[in-house]
Design a protein around this motif. Sequence first.
Motif, short mmCIF file in Angstrom:
data_model
loop_
_atom_site.label_atom_id
_atom_site.label_comp_id
_atom_site.label_asym_id
_atom_site.label_seq_id
_atom_site.Cartn_x
_atom_site.Cartn_y
_atom_site.Cartn_z
N TRP A 34 3.98 -14.97 7.45
CA TRP A 34 3.70 -14.42 6.28
C TRP A 34 3.67 -15.18 4.91
O TRP A 34 2.54 -15.94 4.28
CB TRP A 34 3.21 -13.01 5.27
CG TRP A 34 4.60 -12.44 4.46
CD1 TRP A 34 6.01 -11.99 4.90
CD2 TRP A 34 4.47 -12.50 3.14
NE1 TRP A 34 6.45 -11.37 4.18
CE2 TRP A 34 5.82 -12.32 2.74
CE3 TRP A 34 3.80 -13.03 2.50
CZ2 TRP A 34 6.12 -11.75 1.58
CZ3 TRP A 34 4.09 -12.71 1.19
CH2 TRP A 34 4.92 -12.05 0.19
N CYS A 40 -1.37 -8.73 1.74
CA CYS A 40 -0.18 -7.81 2.48
C CYS A 40 0.99 -8.49 2.15
O CYS A 40 0.82 -10.02 1.38
CB CYS A 40 0.08 -7.48 3.57
SG CYS A 40 -1.27 -6.35 3.91
N ASP A 41 1.88 -8.07 1.40
CA ASP A 41 3.20 -8.60 0.25
C ASP A 41 4.48 -7.66 1.02
O ASP A 41 5.30 -7.21 0.01
CB ASP A 41 2.87 -8.58 -1.20
CG ASP A 41 4.53 -9.02 -1.82
OD1 ASP A 41 5.27 -10.26 -1.10
OD2 ASP A 41 4.71 -8.58 -2.51
N PRO A 42 5.01 -7.62 2.44
CA PRO A 42 6.02 -7.24 2.79
C PRO A 42 7.37 -8.06 1.78
O PRO A 42 7.33 -8.96 1.82
CB PRO A 42 5.79 -7.65 4.18
CG PRO A 42 5.40 -8.32 4.09
CD PRO A 42 4.33 -8.81 3.09
N CYS A 90 3.72 -7.51 11.12
CA CYS A 90 3.02 -7.46 10.38
C CYS A 90 1.82 -5.97 11.05
O CYS A 90 1.90 -5.29 10.05
CB CYS A 90 2.72 -8.40 9.09
SG CYS A 90 3.59 -9.04 8.03
N CYS A 116 2.13 -2.96 7.71
CA CYS A 116 3.13 -3.28 6.72
C CYS A 116 1.96 -3.31 5.08
O CYS A 116 1.07 -2.96 5.62
CB CYS A 116 3.79 -4.51 6.29
SG CYS A 116 2.29 -5.84 6.32
N SER A 117 2.23 -3.20 4.45
CA SER A 117 1.87 -3.13 2.65
C SER A 117 2.30 -4.55 2.00
O SER A 117 2.48 -5.39 2.20
CB SER A 117 1.43 -2.63 2.63
OG SER A 117 2.06 -1.16 2.30
N ALA A 143 -0.39 -3.54 -1.91
CA ALA A 143 -1.34 -2.75 -1.41
C ALA A 143 -1.95 -2.00 -2.32
O ALA A 143 -2.89 -1.89 -2.01
CB ALA A 143 -0.02 -1.94 -0.58
N THR A 156 -3.52 -1.88 2.09
CA THR A 156 -2.60 -2.35 3.34
C THR A 156 -3.28 -3.40 4.52
O THR A 156 -3.83 -3.89 4.32
CB THR A 156 -2.28 -1.16 4.55
OG1 THR A 156 -2.94 -0.39 4.69
CG2 THR A 156 -2.07 -0.24 2.88
N MET A 157 -2.38 -3.76 5.72
CA MET A 157 -2.20 -4.15 6.73
C MET A 157 -4.45 -4.10 7.79
O MET A 157 -4.93 -5.39 8.43
CB MET A 157 -1.47 -4.92 7.74
CG MET A 157 -1.14 -5.26 8.41
SD MET A 157 -1.66 -7.54 7.79
CE MET A 157 -1.15 -8.88 9.39
N ASN A 202 -6.95 -5.27 5.39
CA ASN A 202 -6.78 -7.09 6.04
C ASN A 202 -7.05 -7.42 7.10
O ASN A 202 -7.13 -8.50 7.12
CB ASN A 202 -5.65 -7.63 5.41
CG ASN A 202 -5.21 -6.83 3.47
OD1 ASN A 202 -5.80 -8.23 2.94
ND2 ASN A 202 -5.02 -6.46 3.21
N GLU A 260 5.20 2.40 5.34
CA GLU A 260 5.20 1.08 5.87
C GLU A 260 5.98 0.83 6.62
O GLU A 260 5.72 -0.21 7.20
CB GLU A 260 5.27 0.63 4.19
CG GLU A 260 6.36 -0.24 3.59
CD GLU A 260 5.03 -0.66 2.02
OE1 GLU A 260 4.50 -1.11 1.55
OE2 GLU A 260 6.95 -1.17 1.58
#
Length: 573
Positions: free
Chosen positions: A217, A233-235, A244, A249-250, A254, A259-260, A263, A521
């Motif tokens: 990502w 998202c920013d996992p 993800c 994931c989120s 988020a 969240t995913m 997206n 998440e």
Amino acid sequence: MWRTGFSRSSQAWRRACTQYGRRWQSSKAWGSGASHRFAQRNSRMARVSVLAAGMAAVAGAGAASWNASVQNDEFSSTTRLDELQSPQYCHDADKFAEAVEKLKKLLNNDEECFSVSKSDLDAHSDTYFNTHHATPEQRPRIVLYPHNTEEVSEVLKICHEYAIPVVPFSGGTSLEGHFLPTRIGCTVTLDLSKYMNKIKKLNKTDLDVEVQAGVPWEDLNDFLNEKGLLFGCDPGPGAQIGGCVANSCSGTKAYRYGTMKENVVNLTAVLADGTVIKTKRRPRKSSAGYNLNGLLIGSEGTLAVVTEATIKCHVRPAFENVAVGSFPTIADAAACTSRIIQEGIQLNAMELLDDNMMRIVNKSGATYKTDWIEAPTLFFKVGGRNKKIIAELIHEVDRIAQHHGCHKFEFAKDDDERLELWEARKVALWSVINDGKSRDPDVNVWTTDVAVPLSQFANVIGATKKDMDASGLQNAIVGHAGDGNFHTFLLYNDKEREKAGRLVDSMVKRAIDAEGTCTGEHGVGMGKRGYLLEELGDAPVDFMRRLKLAADPKRILNPDKIFKIDPEDKEGH
């Protein structure tokens, strides 16, 4: 300092973050398992006849149609665990060897496309930061590295024919035992990260991008940033798009970008028997049929192997700043976030670190700043089209923060300071691990998450912190305050494992009692299967099991994750 030698924005540093946390479990030679042959698919009528005969013939023949899935009511909308027979996988040594030869031939017998080395098998079984660990015997027999969707399809056709369990794998950063090979001696791991890592096409006008499942990502975000866009998202560091999607994931963004689930435009996925599907086309909205995106996102590889995804892009804010405020208690900080939301102030991120976490960040030296106030602290990302709007938003946040007892409110004066302020949030987990290992090299970390309605956030996080501080275990809390999701880090040794487990149990049950969820998440994996039942009750989980059997009647896709599929499975959560 563990990150020495890396620029904090470099890909090398990201990889180091992930690799630093890994400690692969040692493996022992696995047993061959019970020796019995896998029979060919029985007809539907034969299966009904076998059911009437009390399943005796199935036990002897190892039938693998629906594995005699439903004993009581074949036409029920749900499937209870006690209605199932144990799945029959390929433990016959000759048959398994035959299947492996076909898999290798499919990959042109190229030794770069598969591995049976101990280090690779270990690396695809467990990590140091998992909360549910593999036993030394739980290792795949072989790891495969396909190049494209077509090869994934052919792999699954072979594994479906021989009833071989398949565990999908991408970044390997999940926390609840998601890629643990539970079926000893007969599992294949399908790693999409090595070759299926291409960004295929950016549709800039439509604000979406087509990628393969093995794309990290961070690499996608770097690519989009150059175009004035971002990934919503920013996992954690090292996560890849396939994972993800699988774990829904989120992350820190988020609150602003979703969240995913919000997206993903569409997915390309391969079902258990090798069938390739695409969930939808590329419009932002559609009412055509079932929401297959929603079904597959968060399914943790139990329904299909996601090979490609079309992901929404977001326009990067023209300007963005970071503000930081510290508070007397974690409840004061949580109340501040609730007020900001209720007043309709739109921020890009709103993150909470407790006093223990701030103390660890100072001690670790993971940021250049080492004099953070060691009190519950909120980190705000504020973005807009011009600096005047940002300044006004920061003023409003400052006003609300002061009302809730904020000790000190500061914001970045330039880009370097902005990166530095946000860095404290992003290094949280690794700072905790560093601090624990400096005291005890054999220390373990248990990181987990829950999410609750915003109205319950202050009460639940406050009670959890009180519980953990009273335990005597080193701990820290970070939270996505904008959406009621928080994470706890517990450090413990082997003697303290039971105590750590009780703390996690209390936290999760407290969240569920507050109409929350056992995981915001991280996903369920192996570690939270029991909590899923507590959260939803039997009927929804039985319905999930029915869907699983419909899509994967031989139960070969990532067995034993999310909920039990085998009545002989005696593991707890």
